[in-house]
Design a protein around this motif. Sequence first.
Motif, PDB file in Angstrom:
ATOM      1  N   ASP A 108     -24.253  16.572  17.281  1.00 53.67           N
ATOM      2  CA  ASP A 108     -24.247  16.272  18.709  1.00 53.67           C
ATOM      3  C   ASP A 108     -25.530  16.860  19.305  1.00 53.67           C
ATOM      4  O   ASP A 108     -25.802  18.058  19.182  1.00 53.67           O
ATOM      5  N   LEU A 109     -26.325  15.998  19.956  1.00 52.41           N
ATOM      6  CA  LEU A 109     -27.611  16.442  20.486  1.00 52.41           C
ATOM      7  C   LEU A 109     -27.574  16.687  21.989  1.00 52.41           C
ATOM      8  O   LEU A 109     -28.614  16.764  22.640  1.00 52.41           O
ATOM      9  N   GLY A 110     -26.383  16.840  22.535  1.00 52.03           N
ATOM     10  CA  GLY A 110     -26.242  17.083  23.963  1.00 52.03           C
ATOM     11  C   GLY A 110     -26.949  18.346  24.415  1.00 52.03           C
ATOM     12  O   GLY A 110     -27.423  18.438  25.555  1.00 52.03           O
ATOM     13  N   SER A 111     -27.041  19.326  23.521  1.00 52.05           N
ATOM     14  CA  SER A 111     -27.661  20.602  23.893  1.00 52.05           C
ATOM     15  C   SER A 111     -29.159  20.470  24.155  1.00 52.05           C
ATOM     16  O   SER A 111     -29.770  21.374  24.742  1.00 52.05           O
ATOM     17  N   LEU A 112     -29.758  19.353  23.731  1.00 51.29           N
ATOM     18  CA  LEU A 112     -31.189  19.154  23.967  1.00 51.29           C
ATOM     19  C   LEU A 112     -31.481  18.846  25.427  1.00 51.29           C
ATOM     20  O   LEU A 112     -32.616  18.992  25.883  1.00 51.29           O
ATOM     21  N   GLY A 113     -30.468  18.400  26.148  1.00 46.47           N
ATOM     22  CA  GLY A 113     -30.644  18.128  27.562  1.00 46.47           C
ATOM     23  C   GLY A 113     -31.612  16.993  27.861  1.00 46.47           C
ATOM     24  O   GLY A 113     -32.322  17.021  28.879  1.00 46.47           O
ATOM     25  N   LEU A 114     -31.656  16.004  27.005  1.00 46.93           N
ATOM     26  CA  LEU A 114     -32.573  14.877  27.207  1.00 46.93           C
ATOM     27  C   LEU A 114     -32.177  14.045  28.420  1.00 46.93           C
ATOM     28  O   LEU A 114     -30.993  13.830  28.673  1.00 46.93           O
ATOM     29  N   ASP A 115     -33.157  13.580  29.148  1.00 51.58           N
ATOM     30  CA  ASP A 115     -32.921  12.653  30.251  1.00 51.58           C
ATOM     31  C   ASP A 115     -32.893  11.252  29.660  1.00 51.58           C
ATOM     32  O   ASP A 115     -33.940  10.622  29.487  1.00 51.58           O
ATOM     33  N   THR A 116     -31.705  10.769  29.330  1.00 45.11           N
ATOM     34  CA  THR A 116     -31.595   9.479  28.644  1.00 45.11           C
ATOM     35  C   THR A 116     -32.039   8.314  29.515  1.00 45.11           C
ATOM     36  O   THR A 116     -32.342   7.233  28.997  1.00 45.11           O
ATOM     37  N   ALA A 117     -32.121   8.505  30.824  1.00 46.94           N
ATOM     38  CA  ALA A 117     -32.569   7.435  31.717  1.00 46.94           C
ATOM     39  C   ALA A 117     -34.034   7.076  31.477  1.00 46.94           C
ATOM     40  O   ALA A 117     -34.489   6.011  31.900  1.00 46.94           O
ATOM     41  N   VAL A 123     -31.353   1.382  23.343  1.00 47.98           N
ATOM     42  CA  VAL A 123     -31.586   2.363  22.289  1.00 47.98           C
ATOM     43  C   VAL A 123     -30.707   3.586  22.496  1.00 47.98           C
ATOM     44  O   VAL A 123     -30.210   4.181  21.535  1.00 47.98           O
ATOM     45  N   VAL A 124     -30.480   3.949  23.735  1.00 53.54           N
ATOM     46  CA  VAL A 124     -29.553   5.044  24.031  1.00 53.54           C
ATOM     47  C   VAL A 124     -28.144   4.657  23.594  1.00 53.54           C
ATOM     48  O   VAL A 124     -27.440   5.436  22.930  1.00 53.54           O
ATOM     49  N   ALA A 125     -27.730   3.441  23.940  1.00 50.77           N
ATOM     50  CA  ALA A 125     -26.377   2.985  23.601  1.00 50.77           C
ATOM     51  C   ALA A 125     -26.148   2.950  22.097  1.00 50.77           C
ATOM     52  O   ALA A 125     -25.054   3.263  21.617  1.00 50.77           O
ATOM     53  N   SER A 126     -27.170   2.583  21.359  1.00 50.56           N
ATOM     54  CA  SER A 126     -27.006   2.465  19.906  1.00 50.56           C
ATOM     55  C   SER A 126     -27.035   3.814  19.197  1.00 50.56           C
ATOM     56  O   SER A 126     -26.900   3.878  17.974  1.00 50.56           O
ATOM     57  N   ASN A 127     -27.203   4.899  19.960  1.00 48.90           N
ATOM     58  CA  ASN A 127     -27.156   6.240  19.388  1.00 48.90           C
ATOM     59  C   ASN A 127     -26.113   7.113  20.090  1.00 48.90           C
ATOM     60  O   ASN A 127     -26.174   8.335  20.014  1.00 48.90           O
ATOM     61  N   THR A 128     -25.164   6.450  20.769  1.00 49.06           N
ATOM     62  CA  THR A 128     -24.142   7.165  21.538  1.00 49.06           C
ATOM     63  C   THR A 128     -22.750   6.846  21.019  1.00 49.06           C
ATOM     64  O   THR A 128     -22.418   5.689  20.756  1.00 49.06           O
ATOM     65  N   TYR A 129     -21.943   7.879  20.873  1.00 51.41           N
ATOM     66  CA  TYR A 129     -20.551   7.709  20.437  1.00 51.41           C
ATOM     67  C   TYR A 129     -19.668   8.625  21.276  1.00 51.41           C
ATOM     68  O   TYR A 129     -19.928   9.829  21.384  1.00 51.41           O
ATOM     69  N   GLU A 130     -18.644   8.041  21.878  1.00 55.80           N
ATOM     70  CA  GLU A 130     -17.699   8.763  22.737  1.00 55.80           C
ATOM     71  C   GLU A 130     -18.425   9.586  23.798  1.00 55.80           C
ATOM     72  O   GLU A 130     -18.076  10.746  24.053  1.00 55.80           O
ATOM     73  N   GLY A 131     -19.455   8.968  24.371  1.00 59.95           N
ATOM     74  CA  GLY A 131     -20.175   9.599  25.463  1.00 59.95           C
ATOM     75  C   GLY A 131     -21.180  10.661  25.059  1.00 59.95           C
ATOM     76  O   GLY A 131     -21.811  11.275  25.921  1.00 59.95           O
ATOM     77  N   LYS A 132     -21.342  10.891  23.766  1.00 62.11           N
ATOM     78  CA  LYS A 132     -22.265  11.921  23.297  1.00 62.11           C
ATOM     79  C   LYS A 132     -23.428  11.278  22.533  1.00 62.11           C
ATOM     80  O   LYS A 132     -23.249  10.299  21.827  1.00 62.11           O
ATOM     81  N   LEU A 133     -24.613  11.876  22.689  1.00 57.84           N
ATOM     82  CA  LEU A 133     -25.817  11.375  22.037  1.00 57.84           C
ATOM     83  C   LEU A 133     -25.935  11.996  20.652  1.00 57.84           C
ATOM     84  O   LEU A 133     -25.935  13.214  20.500  1.00 57.84           O
TER      85      LEU A 133
END
Length: 437
Positions: A108-117, A123-133
């Motif tokens: 889970d890469l949520g800790s990186l704090g990336l601004d996915t916008a 590309v964001v959607a294809s690397n997201t599962y259950e709301g997590k990147l």
Amino acid sequence: MKSPRLRLALAALTLLPLAACGSGSSDAGGPVTLTYRIWDEQQKVGYDKVMAAFEKANPNIKVKIEVLPWDDYWTKLTADAVAGSGPDVFWMQVTYFPEFATKGVLADLGSLGLDTAKYHPNVVASNTYEGKLYGVPKDWGMPGVLYNKDLFKKAGVEMPDKLTWAPDGSGTLLELARKLTVDEAGKHPGEAGFNAAKTKVYGFASANHSQTQWMNWIESNGGKLIDKPFGKYTFNDDASVQAVQFGVDLVNKHQVSPPASQTNPPTGTAADMFKGGQVAMYPANNALLPFVAPEAAFEIGVAMMPEGPKGRSANINGLGEAVYAKSKHLEEAKKLAAYLGTEEAQKSMADQGFAFPALKGDALAQGYVDFWKNTKKIDVTPYLEESKGTTFNMPIVTGWTGFEQKLNSIFNEIYLGRLPVKQGLDQAVTDGNATIK
């Protein structure tokens, strides 16, 4: 089509216990060496420069780039995941993502704090599962229509401002393809005496290829491949049947495309026919340009994919920088993945002509456009313009990797004209949904 060895490896992945994300830890003190695994030998040259910059900024981290061919890549990645010894950072592709994400292989890469916008949403959607990147957006590729400018000049035609199509055969695509298709006697389809068995040049390459062909027909006609990410297949509705029938008709009815016996996977030769001057228009992902352009003895043009009754909807294939959940150097691996998502790293790869960056913005993508224009005399701007319109991902569902071979077999029969389109799509959707976990 996947090898038996790869299919067995993927089957083993389904038996993998869920990994505990974040279980890796860094060795205390001393330099750390990360393994970065990719499948494209050509891109290694670009990443040598990227990693040199990363290592300069992070002197305690060294990166070893490991390159494996496509099938071997997934076979070994799956085997390593089962054995608990995966590479620290590696490329992830949309059709494989569900298998690895749902088994806890990816951190889970949520800790990186990336601004996915800041990244292309597909590309964001294809690397997201259950709301997590689970993958830092890396880059994207999509199909456009490559065309042989020499054949266009010889036929006395020009690429229109936009290609259009409809299930009934109306639109600029078929009209243009007829003018470009010619037999040995100089006759075109629809003319008296045209001999399809002795076609010298085909106007268009319509073939059984999901990402660059029939999926785009379906979405541009109002059909949908799946009902939602991690959902079910739905491409057997009327709009989808009409769309696939159009692709098949280009081959068997209108005779402007090579017979499926020559283009069906796994031994399809559509790309070779285009490079050899036997096909005037060929839908291809921009990632194929490094393999097509050097062998083409003619000037290549690029046009956007044809617009259907519902407009243009084109597949976009975005890659992610994934981190192995059990990496022994998890924090350093995440640091590398985060760097690969920065403007510095993605601009470097774009400027070297390897890929369009996942980060949005024409200024950043311009490096890729300039490379191809200045070094290969190919204007790839249509790809960039396409990416700003309606786009869709390959199906984000579990089971695709095991279903793809069966899907290809069904579509091979459809394109050969031996299986009615409706019957074939019903079978494909039924078989595909049976593989979804």
